[in-house]
Design a protein around this motif. Structure first.
Motif, PDB file in Angstrom:
ATOM      1  N   ARG A 211       7.734   2.552   5.456  1.00  0.00           N
ATOM      2  CA  ARG A 211       8.639   3.605   5.000  1.00  0.00           C
ATOM      3  C   ARG A 211       7.899   4.951   4.981  1.00  0.00           C
ATOM      4  NH1 ARG A 211      13.073   2.789   1.640  1.00  0.00           N
ATOM      5  NH2 ARG A 211      12.233   0.731   1.116  1.00  0.00           N
ATOM      6  N   TYR A 212       8.592   6.009   5.375  1.00  0.00           N
ATOM      7  CA  TYR A 212       8.050   7.363   5.289  1.00  0.00           C
ATOM      8  C   TYR A 212       9.115   8.274   4.699  1.00  0.00           C
ATOM      9  CZ  TYR A 212       6.099  11.914   6.539  1.00  0.00           C
ATOM     10  OH  TYR A 212       5.611  13.196   6.486  1.00  0.00           O
ATOM     11  N   LEU A 213       8.748   8.992   3.637  1.00  0.00           N
ATOM     12  CA  LEU A 213       9.655   9.937   2.990  1.00  0.00           C
ATOM     13  C   LEU A 213       9.175  11.352   3.275  1.00  0.00           C
ATOM     14  CD1 LEU A 213      11.998  10.621   1.101  1.00  0.00           C
ATOM     15  CD2 LEU A 213      10.416  10.364  -0.831  1.00  0.00           C
ATOM     16  N   ASP A 214       9.954  12.088   4.042  1.00  0.00           N
ATOM     17  CA  ASP A 214       9.589  13.439   4.478  1.00  0.00           C
ATOM     18  C   ASP A 214       9.981  14.462   3.412  1.00  0.00           C
ATOM     19  OD1 ASP A 214       9.029  15.703   5.952  1.00  0.00           O
ATOM     20  OD2 ASP A 214      10.920  15.646   7.047  1.00  0.00           O
ATOM     21  N   PHE A 215       9.017  15.312   3.017  1.00  0.00           N
ATOM     22  CA  PHE A 215       9.286  16.336   2.011  1.00  0.00           C
ATOM     23  C   PHE A 215       9.650  17.696   2.613  1.00  0.00           C
ATOM     24  CE2 PHE A 215       6.285  13.932  -1.009  1.00  0.00           C
ATOM     25  CZ  PHE A 215       7.346  13.230  -1.558  1.00  0.00           C
ATOM     26  N   GLN A 216       9.519  17.843   3.920  1.00  0.00           N
ATOM     27  CA  GLN A 216       9.672  19.163   4.531  1.00  0.00           C
ATOM     28  C   GLN A 216      10.980  19.352   5.291  1.00  0.00           C
ATOM     29  OE1 GLN A 216       7.355  21.751   3.963  1.00  0.00           O
ATOM     30  NE2 GLN A 216       6.916  20.185   2.433  1.00  0.00           N
TER      31      GLN A 216
ATOM     32  N   GLU B 164       0.849  -1.185   0.000  1.00  0.00           N
ATOM     33  CA  GLU B 164       0.000   0.000   0.000  1.00  0.00           C
ATOM     34  C   GLU B 164       0.889   1.241   0.000  1.00  0.00           C
ATOM     35  OE1 GLU B 164      -3.502   2.148   2.698  1.00  0.00           O
ATOM     36  OE2 GLU B 164      -3.239  -0.021   2.762  1.00  0.00           O
ATOM     37  N   LYS B 165       0.493   2.223  -0.823  1.00  0.00           N
ATOM     38  CA  LYS B 165       1.248   3.470  -0.920  1.00  0.00           C
ATOM     39  C   LYS B 165       0.289   4.649  -0.789  1.00  0.00           C
ATOM     40  CE  LYS B 165       4.623   1.499  -4.148  1.00  0.00           C
ATOM     41  NZ  LYS B 165       5.234   1.601  -5.501  1.00  0.00           N
ATOM     42  N   HIS B 166       0.693   5.640  -0.010  1.00  0.00           N
ATOM     43  CA  HIS B 166      -0.001   6.919   0.073  1.00  0.00           C
ATOM     44  C   HIS B 166       0.953   7.970  -0.481  1.00  0.00           C
ATOM     45  CE1 HIS B 166      -2.746   5.450   3.597  1.00  0.00           C
ATOM     46  NE2 HIS B 166      -2.799   4.670   2.534  1.00  0.00           N
ATOM     47  N   ILE B 167       0.571   8.587  -1.589  1.00  0.00           N
ATOM     48  CA  ILE B 167       1.465   9.483  -2.312  1.00  0.00           C
ATOM     49  C   ILE B 167       1.014  10.923  -2.114  1.00  0.00           C
ATOM     50  CG2 ILE B 167       2.429  10.050  -4.582  1.00  0.00           C
ATOM     51  CD1 ILE B 167       1.695   7.113  -5.369  1.00  0.00           C
ATOM     52  N   ASP B 168       1.886  11.740  -1.589  1.00  0.00           N
ATOM     53  CA  ASP B 168       1.586  13.152  -1.354  1.00  0.00           C
ATOM     54  C   ASP B 168       1.972  13.949  -2.600  1.00  0.00           C
ATOM     55  OD1 ASP B 168       1.175  15.705  -0.433  1.00  0.00           O
ATOM     56  OD2 ASP B 168       2.980  15.743   0.806  1.00  0.00           O
TER      57      ASP B 168
ATOM     58  N   GLU C 224       4.666   4.168   2.676  1.00  0.00           N
ATOM     59  CA  GLU C 224       4.581   2.879   1.993  1.00  0.00           C
ATOM     60  C   GLU C 224       4.607   1.747   3.015  1.00  0.00           C
ATOM     61  OE1 GLU C 224       7.443   2.223  -1.061  1.00  0.00           O
ATOM     62  OE2 GLU C 224       7.368   4.289  -1.796  1.00  0.00           O
ATOM     63  N   TRP C 225       3.846   0.697   2.698  1.00  0.00           N
ATOM     64  CA  TRP C 225       3.867  -0.524   3.499  1.00  0.00           C
ATOM     65  C   TRP C 225       3.987  -1.728   2.564  1.00  0.00           C
ATOM     66  CZ3 TRP C 225       0.415   3.440   4.408  1.00  0.00           C
ATOM     67  CH2 TRP C 225       0.462   4.042   5.675  1.00  0.00           C
ATOM     68  N   SER C 226       4.690  -2.749   3.014  1.00  0.00           N
ATOM     69  CA  SER C 226       4.767  -4.005   2.288  1.00  0.00           C
ATOM     70  C   SER C 226       4.759  -5.137   3.311  1.00  0.00           C
ATOM     71  CB  SER C 226       6.040  -4.068   1.438  1.00  0.00           C
ATOM     72  OG  SER C 226       6.141  -5.327   0.795  1.00  0.00           O
ATOM     73  N   LEU C 227       3.828  -6.070   3.135  1.00  0.00           N
ATOM     74  CA  LEU C 227       3.728  -7.229   4.024  1.00  0.00           C
ATOM     75  C   LEU C 227       3.769  -8.483   3.171  1.00  0.00           C
ATOM     76  CD1 LEU C 227       1.545  -4.861   5.168  1.00  0.00           C
ATOM     77  CD2 LEU C 227       1.547  -6.454   7.082  1.00  0.00           C
TER      78      LEU C 227
ATOM     79  N   PHE D  69      12.047   6.728  13.995  1.00  0.00           N
ATOM     80  CA  PHE D  69      11.296   5.509  14.285  1.00  0.00           C
ATOM     81  C   PHE D  69       9.801   5.771  14.424  1.00  0.00           C
ATOM     82  CE2 PHE D  69      10.047   1.616  16.135  1.00  0.00           C
ATOM     83  CZ  PHE D  69       9.367   1.883  17.309  1.00  0.00           C
ATOM     84  N   ALA D  70       9.420   6.896  15.031  1.00  0.00           N
ATOM     85  CA  ALA D  70       8.011   7.172  15.314  1.00  0.00           C
ATOM     86  C   ALA D  70       7.169   7.224  14.047  1.00  0.00           C
ATOM     87  CB  ALA D  70       7.880   8.481  16.082  1.00  0.00           C
ATOM     88  N   TYR D  71       7.733   7.675  12.953  1.00  0.00           N
ATOM     89  CA  TYR D  71       6.969   7.859  11.722  1.00  0.00           C
ATOM     90  C   TYR D  71       6.792   6.574  10.927  1.00  0.00           C
ATOM     91  CZ  TYR D  71       6.153  12.847  11.829  1.00  0.00           C
ATOM     92  OH  TYR D  71       5.668  14.092  12.153  1.00  0.00           O
ATOM     93  N   VAL D  72       7.429   5.498  11.334  1.00  0.00           N
ATOM     94  CA  VAL D  72       7.272   4.225  10.628  1.00  0.00           C
ATOM     95  C   VAL D  72       6.813   3.106  11.554  1.00  0.00           C
ATOM     96  CG1 VAL D  72       8.889   4.760   8.782  1.00  0.00           C
ATOM     97  CG2 VAL D  72       9.753   3.779  10.911  1.00  0.00           C
ATOM     98  N   SER D  73       6.423   3.445  12.772  1.00  0.00           N
ATOM     99  CA  SER D  73       6.059   2.412  13.751  1.00  0.00           C
ATOM    100  C   SER D  73       4.701   1.779  13.458  1.00  0.00           C
ATOM    101  CB  SER D  73       6.059   2.995  15.163  1.00  0.00           C
ATOM    102  OG  SER D  73       5.136   4.061  15.272  1.00  0.00           O
ATOM    103  N   LEU D  74       3.868   2.419  12.626  1.00  0.00           N
ATOM    104  CA  LEU D  74       2.633   1.773  12.186  1.00  0.00           C
ATOM    105  C   LEU D  74       2.989   0.714  11.150  1.00  0.00           C
ATOM    106  CD1 LEU D  74      -0.478   1.579  12.159  1.00  0.00           C
ATOM    107  CD2 LEU D  74      -0.465   3.286  10.315  1.00  0.00           C
ATOM    108  N   LEU D  75       2.763  -0.548  11.471  1.00  0.00           N
ATOM    109  CA  LEU D  75       3.170  -1.653  10.607  1.00  0.00           C
ATOM    110  C   LEU D  75       2.043  -2.182   9.743  1.00  0.00           C
ATOM    111  CD1 LEU D  75       5.278  -3.756  13.142  1.00  0.00           C
ATOM    112  CD2 LEU D  75       6.069  -1.994  11.568  1.00  0.00           C
ATOM    113  N   VAL D  76       0.808  -2.058  10.211  1.00  0.00           N
ATOM    114  CA  VAL D  76      -0.336  -2.650   9.519  1.00  0.00           C
ATOM    115  C   VAL D  76      -1.323  -1.535   9.186  1.00  0.00           C
ATOM    116  CG1 VAL D  76      -2.132  -4.420   9.634  1.00  0.00           C
ATOM    117  CG2 VAL D  76       0.014  -4.756  10.865  1.00  0.00           C
ATOM    118  N   PRO D  77      -1.426  -1.127   7.928  1.00  0.00           N
ATOM    119  CA  PRO D  77      -2.246   0.037   7.581  1.00  0.00           C
ATOM    120  C   PRO D  77      -3.741  -0.219   7.585  1.00  0.00           C
ATOM    121  CG  PRO D  77      -1.267  -0.895   5.608  1.00  0.00           C
ATOM    122  CD  PRO D  77      -0.671  -1.644   6.770  1.00  0.00           C
ATOM    123  N   ARG D  78      -4.147  -1.492   7.660  1.00  0.00           N
ATOM    124  CA  ARG D  78      -5.584  -1.801   7.601  1.00  0.00           C
ATOM    125  C   ARG D  78      -5.961  -2.790   8.701  1.00  0.00           C
ATOM    126  NH1 ARG D  78      -8.026  -0.112   3.125  1.00  0.00           N
ATOM    127  NH2 ARG D  78      -9.791  -1.424   3.676  1.00  0.00           N
TER     128      ARG D  78
END
Length: 339
Positions: A161-166, A132-136, A145-148, A193-202
């Motif tokens: 994964r989290y890619l920060d644009f700011q 799953e990908k959420h694209i800003d 992004e998540w991959s299981l 670590f805090a921005y990627v600690s969510l492992l399961v998006p659904r």
């Protein structure tokens, strides 16, 4: 997690639905004239519920097969490919199907994909991989992004994964690999670590945890043979304080950022038999004085740990023995012979 299948791939026998002569359990997508009409929830062959959307719940949006959506040329400003429907930038959902299964779903806004899900069935009626990908597209926050991945219905890999644009230093990456007992045998934690600690998006991925903290609350979640990559000192010390590493027998620390005082604390891991401490590859001509001092200090700290415990320690970059390179000659003589 159950797979998604095209309704026309199921055989209807007296209102019971079969796939390959087996009562089907999962979700069946009924798409007519290249548009999604209904999604049926099926349990043991019987329809138990339905809805008019797929994974992404939307109201009033067009829901079409990907065949009706056309991709344009790569846009170097947006760093993506635009999509049109009936000659106009597409806003809505489009679905991909492969070999009778639902293989993907994408949410488009004004021609740009903002959310995307990919499904990879394993042939047993379940998934082997979910992405799953959420694209800003505005680049005001960041991409997620998540991959299981599963093997024989056993969890094998999670990546977040989290890619920060700011430029607020929130970019992060977390990867977990699991053994056959679904224990973690390798963990990679880079940056925030805090921005990627969510492992399961659904909630419907049929896992008994959502976050990394939920997972760490499980008993003996770390395998006896554990590899840790890139962890920060504060987080590693938390794990030591919580006793999460007490059962580990073989530990690899790869390019971690733990302090010398933390190395000394490893003596409290009573089960630890072997420690493989790996650092960056060594290129002597490129080393600055501070790096040489760092390696010497690490070698001394690891030597002291080995002398005061029953832990067998290797300190390398994968090819060069750092003990032999950085310890004083009188200490090298006290090193045990490597097996």
């Amino acid at each position: 997690m159950i797979v998604r299948i095209e309704l026309n791939q199921l055989e209807n026998r007296s209102n019971y639905y079969f796939y390959n002569d087996i009562l089907f359990t999962g979700e069946a997508y009924d798409h007519r004239n290249n548009q999604l009409y209904q999604v049926y929830e099926i349990t043991d062959g019987e329809i138990t519920g339905s809805r008019d959307y797929g994974f992404f719940e939307t109201n009033g949006m067009v829901k079409v097969d990907s065949e009706l959506v056309h991709s344009g040329d790569f846009d170097y400003v947006m760093n993506d490919i635009p999509y049109t429907y009936l000659g106009k930038p597409f806003t809505g959902l489009f679905y991909d199907y492969f070999a009778g299964f639902v293989s993907g779903e994408a949410l488009c806004i004004n021609g740009w994909i903002v959310k995307d899900i990919s499904f990879y069935p394993d042939g047993t009626g379940r998934l082997r991989k979910y992405e799953e990908k959420h694209i800003d597209i505005t680049e005001t926050t960041g991409d997620r992004e998540w991959s299981l991945q599963w093997e024989n219905n056993s969890l094998k890999r999670i990546e977040s994964r989290y890619l920060d644009f700011q430029d607020t230093n929130h970019t992060g990456y977390l990867k977990l690999l699991f053994n056959d007992k679904e224990q973690i045998n390798r963990v990679t934690i880079e940056d925030d670590f805090a921005y990627v600690s969510l492992l399961v998006p659904r909630d419907d991925l049929e896992l008994s945890f959502k976050t990394f903290d939920d997972l760490l609350a499980k008993q003996n979640i770390f395998a006896d043979n554990l590899s840790i990559w890139f962890i920060e000192d504060a987080l590693f010390n938390q794990w030591l304080d919580q006793g999460l590493l007490n059962q580990v027998k073989q530990l690899e620390l790869y390019k971690t950022k733990i302090e010398l005082s933390t190395i000394a604390r490893l003596i409290k891991l009573s089960s630890l038999e072997r420690l493989n401490y790996q650092e960056s590859s060594l290129y002597p001509t490129d080393l600055v004085h501070a790096e040489e001092q760092q390696y010497r200090a690490q070698a001394l700290a690891l030597f002291a740990l080995q002398q005061n415990s029953n832990i067998k320690i290797t300190f390398t970059d994968g090819r060069v023995d750092f003990f032999q390179t950085y310890l004083p000659d009188e200490l090298k003589q006290q090193l045990p012979k490597q097996e």
